[in-house]
Design a protein around this motif. Sequence first.
Motif, mmCIF file in Angstrom:
data_model
loop_
_atom_site.group_PDB
_atom_site.id
_atom_site.type_symbol
_atom_site.label_atom_id
_atom_site.label_comp_id
_atom_site.label_asym_id
_atom_site.label_seq_id
_atom_site.Cartn_x
_atom_site.Cartn_y
_atom_site.Cartn_z
ATOM 1 N N GLU A 53 113.963 -26.448 117.951
ATOM 2 C CA GLU A 53 114.621 -27.608 118.554
ATOM 3 C C GLU A 53 115.162 -27.261 119.929
ATOM 4 O O GLU A 53 116.295 -27.577 120.261
ATOM 5 C CB GLU A 53 115.772 -28.092 117.665
ATOM 6 N N ARG A 54 114.358 -26.632 120.730
ATOM 7 C CA ARG A 54 114.819 -26.227 122.062
ATOM 8 C C ARG A 54 114.688 -27.381 123.048
ATOM 9 O O ARG A 54 113.682 -28.096 123.045
ATOM 10 C CB ARG A 54 114.032 -25.006 122.527
ATOM 11 N N LYS A 55 115.683 -27.492 123.875
ATOM 12 C CA LYS A 55 115.692 -28.566 124.871
ATOM 13 C C LYS A 55 116.060 -27.974 126.234
ATOM 14 O O LYS A 55 116.958 -27.143 126.342
ATOM 15 C CB LYS A 55 116.709 -29.650 124.495
ATOM 16 N N LEU A 57 117.847 -27.664 129.651
ATOM 17 C CA LEU A 57 119.098 -28.175 130.212
ATOM 18 C C LEU A 57 118.860 -28.977 131.483
ATOM 19 O O LEU A 57 119.676 -29.841 131.829
ATOM 20 C CB LEU A 57 120.062 -27.017 130.498
ATOM 21 N N ASP A 353 118.276 -23.393 128.397
ATOM 22 C CA ASP A 353 118.062 -24.302 127.283
ATOM 23 C C ASP A 353 119.335 -24.466 126.461
ATOM 24 O O ASP A 353 120.387 -23.902 126.789
ATOM 25 C CB ASP A 353 116.905 -23.806 126.405
ATOM 26 N N ASN A 354 119.232 -25.254 125.402
ATOM 27 C CA ASN A 354 120.375 -25.538 124.542
ATOM 28 C C ASN A 354 120.705 -24.389 123.593
ATOM 29 O O ASN A 354 121.732 -24.438 122.905
ATOM 30 C CB ASN A 354 120.094 -26.794 123.712
ATOM 31 N N VAL A 355 119.867 -23.354 123.546
ATOM 32 C CA VAL A 355 120.092 -22.220 122.638
ATOM 33 C C VAL A 355 120.842 -21.090 123.343
ATOM 34 O O VAL A 355 121.858 -20.600 122.852
ATOM 35 C CB VAL A 355 118.752 -21.704 122.075
ATOM 36 N N GLY A 357 121.554 -21.214 126.886
ATOM 37 C CA GLY A 357 122.097 -21.620 128.175
ATOM 38 C C GLY A 357 121.376 -20.924 129.315
ATOM 39 O O GLY A 357 120.148 -20.887 129.356
#
Length: 372
Positions: A53-55, A57, A353-355, A357
Amino acid sequence: MNKQYDVAAFIWPAYTGDEPRTRMFWPEGYGEWQSVKNAKKNGADKPDGYVWERKPLWGYVNEADPAVMEMEIAQAYEHGINVFIYDWYWYDDRPFLEQCLDNGYLKAKNNNLVKFYLMWANHHATQMWNIALSDELPSDIIWRGDITPDIFRGLVRRWIDKYFTHPSYYKINGEPVFMIYTMDTLLKSFGGSDNTRVALDAFRAEVKKAGFPGLHLQAVYNAFEGFDYDGRYGGTPGDVYTLLGFDSVSHYNMGTQAERNCDYTEMIKKHQAGYDEMDAAGRLYFPEVSLGWDNNPRYRSFKPNIMKNNTPDKIKTALEQAKAYVDSHDLPVPLVLINSWNEWTETSYLQPDNVNGYGYLNAVRDVFKNSK
């Protein structure tokens, strides 16, 4: 005074919808971001407990937009990355995914901060990029990577006139650096090492005619291609990198996919073993750091080869190891390669990313920009 290093990150130029042919792989119209955004939805056949579920930033940005690339160039420079290596493709007698470089980077007003060079990604294009077919037909060839000698001569002019002459093109001792991904399709294009050497020597001659002192040819090293690989195409069998006159080698990804099914602590050891192998072979080698591996976003079914625990701290250790290699070797430039800036669907990227930063970018900055 801090020592200056050249830190080069590969760019996979698929995060744009500007190339019309990308819609056969990513019909939503914004390139391979589609696979990133839909990864969890595509994961119904993945085992319990597996989550991707990586997004980004920075969002699902269009990297063929010069304003986007100005932001990315500024971030790269701030964190110690001062070279981009663009994957470059030629399929079906025309370029593929060239817009990311041409419309994004080259039109960015600050591209003097981060230089660039080309890696000719001369592998075949397959259905691996199309999640509707990647499980069933991952090796089904859509466009071939091998070309004819006549096409190659035209590409030489394109590379020289369009890219090598750009003031931000990366050079070693004044020589434009040009990387080639696979020896297999290169040898097939010309019918073996003898004819391929003639073609590459002619490439060098054209670069000199254009006013450069020469051409620095760099190969992506693959142990399976390096020795006695020429039998199927004719020519002289042996160490293909030496036979073809490559000036240096590096890696794109360290290890095979199976070897990447490990904890990143083991990958650090694999990096060191790779460096030792290059020394034993007497090659001019620029160290490469692979950040991770998990290509499940490209498939509906589960692909078990996954690198685990590739945390920013462990990435920093690998980067320090690469820096030590540069510091202990008499290289023409202090160059380190990183895979990559944005290989999201292989889970090997520097972008925040959201994991983690900005953890990976900060690791690069701490090792190379803030080093003494």
